[in-house]
Design a protein around this motif. Structure first.
Motif, PDB file in Angstrom:
ATOM      1  N   LEU A  81      11.819   9.223   0.270  1.00 54.14           N
ATOM      2  CA  LEU A  81      12.599   9.432   1.493  1.00 54.14           C
ATOM      3  C   LEU A  81      11.720   9.317   2.738  1.00 54.14           C
ATOM      4  O   LEU A  81      12.206   8.974   3.810  1.00 54.14           O
ATOM      5  CB  LEU A  81      13.290  10.798   1.450  1.00 54.14           C
ATOM      6  N   GLY A  82      10.427   9.599   2.586  1.00 50.35           N
ATOM      7  CA  GLY A  82       9.481   9.522   3.696  1.00 50.35           C
ATOM      8  C   GLY A  82       8.862   8.148   3.887  1.00 50.35           C
ATOM      9  O   GLY A  82       7.937   7.988   4.679  1.00 50.35           O
ATOM     10  N   GLY A  83       9.341   7.128   3.151  1.00 56.57           N
ATOM     11  CA  GLY A  83       8.862   5.772   3.358  1.00 56.57           C
ATOM     12  C   GLY A  83       7.886   5.243   2.326  1.00 56.57           C
ATOM     13  O   GLY A  83       7.490   4.073   2.398  1.00 56.57           O
ATOM     14  N   MET A  84       7.484   6.074   1.376  1.00 57.88           N
ATOM     15  CA  MET A  84       6.590   5.616   0.320  1.00 57.88           C
ATOM     16  C   MET A  84       7.424   4.984  -0.803  1.00 57.88           C
ATOM     17  O   MET A  84       8.648   5.070  -0.798  1.00 57.88           O
ATOM     18  CB  MET A  84       5.760   6.782  -0.217  1.00 57.88           C
ATOM     19  N   ARG A  85       6.758   4.372  -1.762  1.00 59.93           N
ATOM     20  CA  ARG A  85       7.437   3.748  -2.905  1.00 59.93           C
ATOM     21  C   ARG A  85       6.784   4.229  -4.192  1.00 59.93           C
ATOM     22  O   ARG A  85       6.044   3.502  -4.843  1.00 59.93           O
ATOM     23  CB  ARG A  85       7.375   2.240  -2.773  1.00 59.93           C
ATOM     24  N   PRO A  86       7.065   5.464  -4.576  1.00 57.90           N
ATOM     25  CA  PRO A  86       6.402   6.051  -5.740  1.00 57.90           C
ATOM     26  C   PRO A  86       6.896   5.513  -7.078  1.00 57.90           C
ATOM     27  O   PRO A  86       8.065   5.165  -7.239  1.00 57.90           O
ATOM     28  CB  PRO A  86       6.724   7.534  -5.613  1.00 57.90           C
ATOM     29  N   ILE A  87       5.961   5.460  -8.007  1.00 61.34           N
ATOM     30  CA  ILE A  87       6.258   5.259  -9.414  1.00 61.34           C
ATOM     31  C   ILE A  87       5.939   6.604 -10.062  1.00 61.34           C
ATOM     32  O   ILE A  87       4.790   7.054 -10.027  1.00 61.34           O
ATOM     33  CB  ILE A  87       5.382   4.172 -10.050  1.00 61.34           C
ATOM     34  N   VAL A  88       6.931   7.257 -10.614  1.00 59.79           N
ATOM     35  CA  VAL A  88       6.744   8.552 -11.257  1.00 59.79           C
ATOM     36  C   VAL A  88       6.785   8.335 -12.759  1.00 59.79           C
ATOM     37  O   VAL A  88       7.760   7.794 -13.282  1.00 59.79           O
ATOM     38  CB  VAL A  88       7.835   9.558 -10.819  1.00 59.79           C
ATOM     39  N   GLU A  89       5.731   8.717 -13.440  1.00 58.08           N
ATOM     40  CA  GLU A  89       5.679   8.559 -14.887  1.00 58.08           C
ATOM     41  C   GLU A  89       5.909   9.906 -15.569  1.00 58.08           C
ATOM     42  O   GLU A  89       5.204  10.873 -15.305  1.00 58.08           O
ATOM     43  CB  GLU A  89       4.338   7.986 -15.326  1.00 58.08           C
ATOM     44  N   ILE A  90       6.915   9.933 -16.423  1.00 58.01           N
ATOM     45  CA  ILE A  90       7.178  11.092 -17.282  1.00 58.01           C
ATOM     46  C   ILE A  90       6.764  10.680 -18.686  1.00 58.01           C
ATOM     47  O   ILE A  90       7.164   9.608 -19.159  1.00 58.01           O
ATOM     48  CB  ILE A  90       8.674  11.491 -17.230  1.00 58.01           C
ATOM     49  N   MET A  91       5.975  11.500 -19.359  1.00 53.34           N
ATOM     50  CA  MET A  91       5.399  11.098 -20.643  1.00 53.34           C
ATOM     51  C   MET A  91       6.430  10.587 -21.654  1.00 53.34           C
ATOM     52  O   MET A  91       6.229   9.544 -22.252  1.00 53.34           O
ATOM     53  CB  MET A  91       4.608  12.237 -21.255  1.00 53.34           C
ATOM     54  N   THR A  92       7.492  11.328 -21.864  1.00 56.41           N
ATOM     55  CA  THR A  92       8.550  10.869 -22.765  1.00 56.41           C
ATOM     56  C   THR A  92       9.897  11.242 -22.169  1.00 56.41           C
ATOM     57  O   THR A  92      10.006  12.165 -21.363  1.00 56.41           O
ATOM     58  CB  THR A  92       8.455  11.485 -24.177  1.00 56.41           C
ATOM     59  N   GLU A  96       0.805  -1.225   0.000  1.00 53.30           N
ATOM     60  CA  GLU A  96       0.000   0.000   0.000  1.00 53.30           C
ATOM     61  C   GLU A  96       0.838   1.275   0.000  1.00 53.30           C
ATOM     62  O   GLU A  96       0.311   2.367  -0.183  1.00 53.30           O
ATOM     63  CB  GLU A  96      -0.995   0.003   1.145  1.00 53.30           C
ATOM     64  N   ARG A  97       2.154   1.156   0.161  1.00 52.61           N
ATOM     65  CA  ARG A  97       3.028   2.332   0.076  1.00 52.61           C
ATOM     66  C   ARG A  97       3.297   2.740  -1.373  1.00 52.61           C
ATOM     67  O   ARG A  97       3.758   3.844  -1.637  1.00 52.61           O
ATOM     68  CB  ARG A  97       4.366   2.058   0.760  1.00 52.61           C
ATOM     69  N   VAL A  98       3.017   1.855  -2.305  1.00 54.74           N
ATOM     70  CA  VAL A  98       3.266   2.131  -3.723  1.00 54.74           C
ATOM     71  C   VAL A  98       2.135   2.989  -4.271  1.00 54.74           C
ATOM     72  O   VAL A  98       0.957   2.696  -4.062  1.00 54.74           O
ATOM     73  CB  VAL A  98       3.382   0.821  -4.538  1.00 54.74           C
ATOM     74  N   PHE A  99       2.516   4.064  -4.959  1.00 55.95           N
ATOM     75  CA  PHE A  99       1.530   4.879  -5.648  1.00 55.95           C
ATOM     76  C   PHE A  99       2.118   5.358  -6.966  1.00 55.95           C
ATOM     77  O   PHE A  99       3.326   5.342  -7.168  1.00 55.95           O
ATOM     78  CB  PHE A  99       1.033   6.042  -4.779  1.00 55.95           C
ATOM     79  N   LEU A 100       1.244   5.764  -7.862  1.00 59.51           N
ATOM     80  CA  LEU A 100       1.624   6.210  -9.199  1.00 59.51           C
ATOM     81  C   LEU A 100       1.290   7.681  -9.327  1.00 59.51           C
ATOM     82  O   LEU A 100       0.201   8.117  -8.944  1.00 59.51           O
ATOM     83  CB  LEU A 100       0.857   5.396 -10.248  1.00 59.51           C
ATOM     84  N   MET A 101       2.241   8.452  -9.856  1.00 59.95           N
ATOM     85  CA  MET A 101       1.968   9.869 -10.095  1.00 59.95           C
ATOM     86  C   MET A 101       2.605  10.295 -11.405  1.00 59.95           C
ATOM     87  O   MET A 101       3.625   9.764 -11.827  1.00 59.95           O
ATOM     88  CB  MET A 101       2.486  10.731  -8.942  1.00 59.95           C
TER      89      MET A 101
END
Length: 168
Positions: A72-83, A22-27
């Motif tokens: 750094l705050g403990g989350m596991r983000p997936i950051v999507e850059i279009m290109t 649940e720490r994984v999120f997409l932005m």
């Protein structure tokens, strides 16, 4: 039986990881309602909600920096850059923060961040959307670059990157 597409493989790797942690999120730009670049994140907003699938403004430096802070705050983000071209707008964040914080802190801080982007001229989207900078990024200490050749590689490599314990 229909073969799985690259977008379906990427979506499945993201979905599986989000279900498991649940720490994984997409932005990123248009990852929610629009379904992301080439439709990779279609359906994830409905499945996981706005807290875990976040549309961002067109400001790569800001949302990559936010992803680094969340990591750094403990989350596991997936950051999507279009290109990959637009990743240059976040170059300082990628090279001088995400790639170096582990080394600069003597291993005290990790940045469990995955930055996902499209690269290359396969869609023939003109000069601004067709660069292939993955080879350049591959020479930056602290970054790992994954460029899958097959659909199975796409799913497996993204899943491995998202689950990599050394990202901590």
């Amino acid at each position: 039986m229909t073969a799985m597409t690259y977008r379906e493989a990427m979506r499945e790797a993201i979905r599986t990881t989000m279900q498991a942690d649940e720490r994984v999120f997409l932005m990123g730009e248009d990852v929610g309602r629009y379904g992301g670049c080439f439709g990779v994140s279609l359906g994830l907003l409905e499945e996981f909600g706005r807290e875990r699938v976040r549309d961002t403004p067109l400001s790569e430096s800001v949302f990559v920096g936010a992803g680094i802070g969340a990591a750094l705050g403990g989350m596991r983000p997936i950051v999507e850059i279009m290109t990959v071209n637009f990743s240059l707008l976040a170059l300082d964040q990628i090279l001088n923060n995400a790639a170096t914080l582990r080394h600069m802190s003597g291993g005290q801080f990790g940045v469990p961040l995955v930055i996902r982007m499209t690269t290359g001229g396969g869609r023939q989207l003109a000069a601004q959307h067709s660069h292939s900078l993955e080879g350049w990024y591959a020479h930056i200490p602290g970054l790992r670059v994954v460029a899958p050749a097959t659909v199975a590689d796409a799913r497996g490599m993204l899943a491995t990157a998202l689950d990599d314990p050394t990202r901590y």
